[in-house]
Design a protein around this motif. Structure first.
Motif, PDB file in Angstrom:
ATOM      1  N   ASN A 167       0.029   1.212  -5.535  1.00  0.00           N
ATOM      2  CA  ASN A 167       0.267   3.413  -5.458  1.00  0.00           C
ATOM      3  C   ASN A 167       1.416   2.600  -4.775  1.00  0.00           C
ATOM      4  N   ILE A 168       2.486   4.030  -5.339  1.00  0.00           N
ATOM      5  CA  ILE A 168       3.712   4.812  -4.526  1.00  0.00           C
ATOM      6  C   ILE A 168       3.087   6.099  -3.293  1.00  0.00           C
ATOM      7  N   ARG A 169       3.573   6.120  -2.664  1.00  0.00           N
ATOM      8  CA  ARG A 169       3.270   6.354  -1.700  1.00  0.00           C
ATOM      9  C   ARG A 169       4.027   7.153  -0.809  1.00  0.00           C
ATOM     10  N   SER A 170       4.016   8.657  -0.194  1.00  0.00           N
ATOM     11  CA  SER A 170       4.784   9.687   0.263  1.00  0.00           C
ATOM     12  C   SER A 170       5.146   9.477   1.464  1.00  0.00           C
ATOM     13  N   ALA A 171       4.249   8.196   2.416  1.00  0.00           N
ATOM     14  CA  ALA A 171       4.759   7.645   4.106  1.00  0.00           C
ATOM     15  C   ALA A 171       4.461   6.479   3.756  1.00  0.00           C
TER      16      ALA A 171
ATOM     17  N   GLY B  83       1.405   4.139   4.798  1.00  0.00           N
ATOM     18  CA  GLY B  83       0.770   4.200   5.178  1.00  0.00           C
ATOM     19  C   GLY B  83      -0.394   4.850   4.060  1.00  0.00           C
ATOM     20  N   THR B  84      -2.215   4.735   4.133  1.00  0.00           N
ATOM     21  CA  THR B  84      -2.488   4.491   2.761  1.00  0.00           C
ATOM     22  C   THR B  84      -3.550   6.091   3.463  1.00  0.00           C
ATOM     23  N   GLU B  85      -3.100   6.935   4.876  1.00  0.00           N
ATOM     24  CA  GLU B  85      -3.464   7.929   4.398  1.00  0.00           C
ATOM     25  C   GLU B  85      -3.134   9.284   3.585  1.00  0.00           C
ATOM     26  N   LEU B  86      -2.246   8.986   2.902  1.00  0.00           N
ATOM     27  CA  LEU B  86      -2.294  10.351   1.819  1.00  0.00           C
ATOM     28  C   LEU B  86      -2.374   9.879   1.062  1.00  0.00           C
TER      29      LEU B  86
ATOM     30  N   THR C 121       8.311  -0.334   6.903  1.00  0.00           N
ATOM     31  CA  THR C 121       6.858   0.145   8.036  1.00  0.00           C
ATOM     32  C   THR C 121       5.876  -0.090   7.669  1.00  0.00           C
ATOM     33  N   ASN C 122       5.206  -0.358   8.801  1.00  0.00           N
ATOM     34  CA  ASN C 122       3.397  -0.940   8.540  1.00  0.00           C
ATOM     35  C   ASN C 122       3.448  -0.938   7.475  1.00  0.00           C
ATOM     36  N   GLY C 123       4.072  -2.419   6.996  1.00  0.00           N
ATOM     37  CA  GLY C 123       3.800  -2.910   6.145  1.00  0.00           C
ATOM     38  C   GLY C 123       3.473  -2.579   4.804  1.00  0.00           C
ATOM     39  N   PHE C 124       4.744  -1.261   4.780  1.00  0.00           N
ATOM     40  CA  PHE C 124       5.168  -0.800   3.111  1.00  0.00           C
ATOM     41  C   PHE C 124       6.395  -0.780   3.321  1.00  0.00           C
ATOM     42  N   ARG C 125       7.047  -1.357   2.565  1.00  0.00           N
ATOM     43  CA  ARG C 125       8.548  -0.865   1.940  1.00  0.00           C
ATOM     44  C   ARG C 125       8.991   0.681   1.096  1.00  0.00           C
ATOM     45  N   GLN C 126      10.014   0.991   1.772  1.00  0.00           N
ATOM     46  CA  GLN C 126      10.705   1.769   1.000  1.00  0.00           C
ATOM     47  C   GLN C 126      11.269   2.090  -0.460  1.00  0.00           C
TER      48      GLN C 126
END
Length: 112
Positions: A58-62, A64-67, A86-91
């Motif tokens: 999944n591609i997220r807007s932030a 994390g998995t909150e959104l 950041t937090n294990g997510f790559r931009q």
């Protein structure tokens, strides 16, 4: 004022290879849009091209998995990414696009 004349649509309009070609192009564009646009195509503009190694991510807007997800990448897709994790997510390249970093691997020659 000139009038625009529209051609009359007849049954013969929807026969033959021309129709098949036009329908194929339209369906291809719709499939790419449904998939999130041209999300899985890398240009190399950031110098960091990543390949998706997970079946689907999944591609997220932030970061994390909150959104809720804003798009999806599939295994083998290549995307332009930033060097920011950041937090294990790559931009990813562009605004507000983040992917779980463990599901990506840098392509040969990338500077990630």
């Amino acid at each position: 004022m000139a009038k625009i004349k529209m051609p009359k649509l007849e049954a013969s309009t929807f026969r033959g290879w021309t129709f098949v070609l036009v329908a194929g192009v339209v369906l291809t564009v719709l499939a790419m849009i449904d998939r999130g646009g041209l999300t899985g195509l890398a240009t190399g503009r950031t110098g960091c091209v990543m390949t998706v190694t997970a079946t689907e991510v999944n591609i997220r807007s932030a970061p994390g998995t909150e959104l809720a997800p804003v798009g999806v990448l599939r295994e083998g897709d290549q995307v332009d990414a930033e060097r920011v994790v950041t937090n294990g997510f790559r931009q990813l390249a562009g605004e507000d696009r983040w992917v779980y970093d463990a599901s990506l691997t840098p392509t040969t020659g990338s500077r990630c």
